[in-house]
Design an enzyme around this catalytic site. Structure first.
Site, PDB file in Angstrom:
ATOM      1  CE  LYS A 221      38.274-114.259  55.639  1.00  0.00           C
ATOM      2  NZ  LYS A 221      39.308-113.225  55.470  1.00  0.00           N
ATOM      3  NE  ARG A 255      42.288-117.625  50.593  1.00  0.00           N
ATOM      4  CZ  ARG A 255      41.824-118.197  51.702  1.00  0.00           C
ATOM      5  NH1 ARG A 255      40.767-117.681  52.317  1.00  0.00           N
ATOM      6  NH2 ARG A 255      42.407-119.271  52.202  1.00  0.00           N
TER       7      ARG A 255
END
Length: 286
Positions: A221, A255
């Site tokens: 991210k 995840r």
């Protein structure tokens, strides 16, 4: 005990959720699993490498071309049905904020609805209750789906995360979603700048202390990229470091894009914490 689909996971058992994007424009793989066969091959590889959950997404999180509910369902429903047929024991999650899509994928065999946009459609939790499936309750800072944060501010970011996620979890429980199938997620990068995401990680233990299982979506991210000043394809090491910290603080579900690497990190942390025996322990004994 966390219960999703046919699977049960003990309190200290780390669980990997592998990302399978059914989009042509995903930020990380740029549509590598948009077509069926590459996507199914990705599922097979992820399961072989230790993923217990497959998270199917039909719309990329960031801004881009509009994807209607009908198109999102077209990308996900048939694929969910085929994964269910080929992998009857895997937990199938679908990353959607739309109740109508949630209902369609549940009909096709989904076990978990991953609501990354913080309950923006209240009907999604009602769908989870109606079908008896799990629900991920995420903090997105009140952001609209597929928008990026701009000059967002919190008096106390973790206090806001706790208020929102626990509130969503309690509402889901009241609607009839099974308690053992509800997770909370701090929503790294969603409605947050990099400092907010770092603080959310540092204080993750406060979420764990609520008693709800914690899911983290850290993989490659922007907060990792900005912290280390690395482009998307060079964020794996930073992601794994953040994964190790999150595991030590008690997060349960991860995840991820890189399943095998994450499995090693989680196993190592679990062994250090005393929750897992070493695979081999002969040093000094032979």
């Amino acid at each position: 005990m966390l219960r999703l689909g046919r699977r049960e996971f003990a309190a200290h058992e780390p669980v990997i959720m592998a990302i399978v994007n059914r989009t042509p424009d995903s930020f990380y793989d740029q549509g590598a699993t948009f077509r069926d066969e590459p996507a199914l091959a990705r599922v097979e590889q992820a399961v072989a490498e230790g993923a217990a959950i497959i998270d199917v997404g039909g719309v990329k999180a960031g801004p881009g071309e509009e994807v209607t509910a009908e198109e999102e369902a077209r990308r996900t429903v048939g694929f969910v049905a085929e994964v269910r047929r080929r992998f009857p024991d895997v937990v199938i999650s679908v990353d959607t904020w739309r109740a109508e899509v949630g209902a369609a994928v549940c009909e096709a065999g989904a076990d978990l609805l991953n609501d990354a946009w913080g309950g923006v459609d209240p009907g999604l939790a009602e769908v989870a209750a109606r079908y008896g499936v799990g629900l991920v309750c995420t903090h997105a800072g009140g952001a609209e789906p597929r928008t990026r944060p701009h000059r967002v501010a919190y008096d106390d970011v973790m206090a806001d995360i706790l208020r929102v996620t626990v509130g969503l979890a309690e509402r889901a429980l009241a609607l009839g979603v099974p308690r053992e199938s509800i997770l909370i997620d701090p929503g790294h990068d969603f409605g947050k700048n990099t400092r907010h995401s770092l603080e959310a990680t540092r204080r993750l233990g406060e979420m764990v202390a609520t008693g709800w299982p914690v899911l983290v979506s850290l993989s490659n991210k922007d907060f990792v990229g900005e912290t280390l000043d690395k482009p998307v394809k060079e964020r794996v090491v930073g992601t794994l470091a953040t994964t190790a910290v999150s595991a030590w603080l008690g997060a349960q579900v991860y995840r991820v894009h890189e399943v095998a690497e994450t499995r090693q990190v989680l196993d190592m942390v679990a062994s250090i914490a005393g929750h897992r025996r070493p695979a081999v322990a002969r040093r000094g004994l032979a």
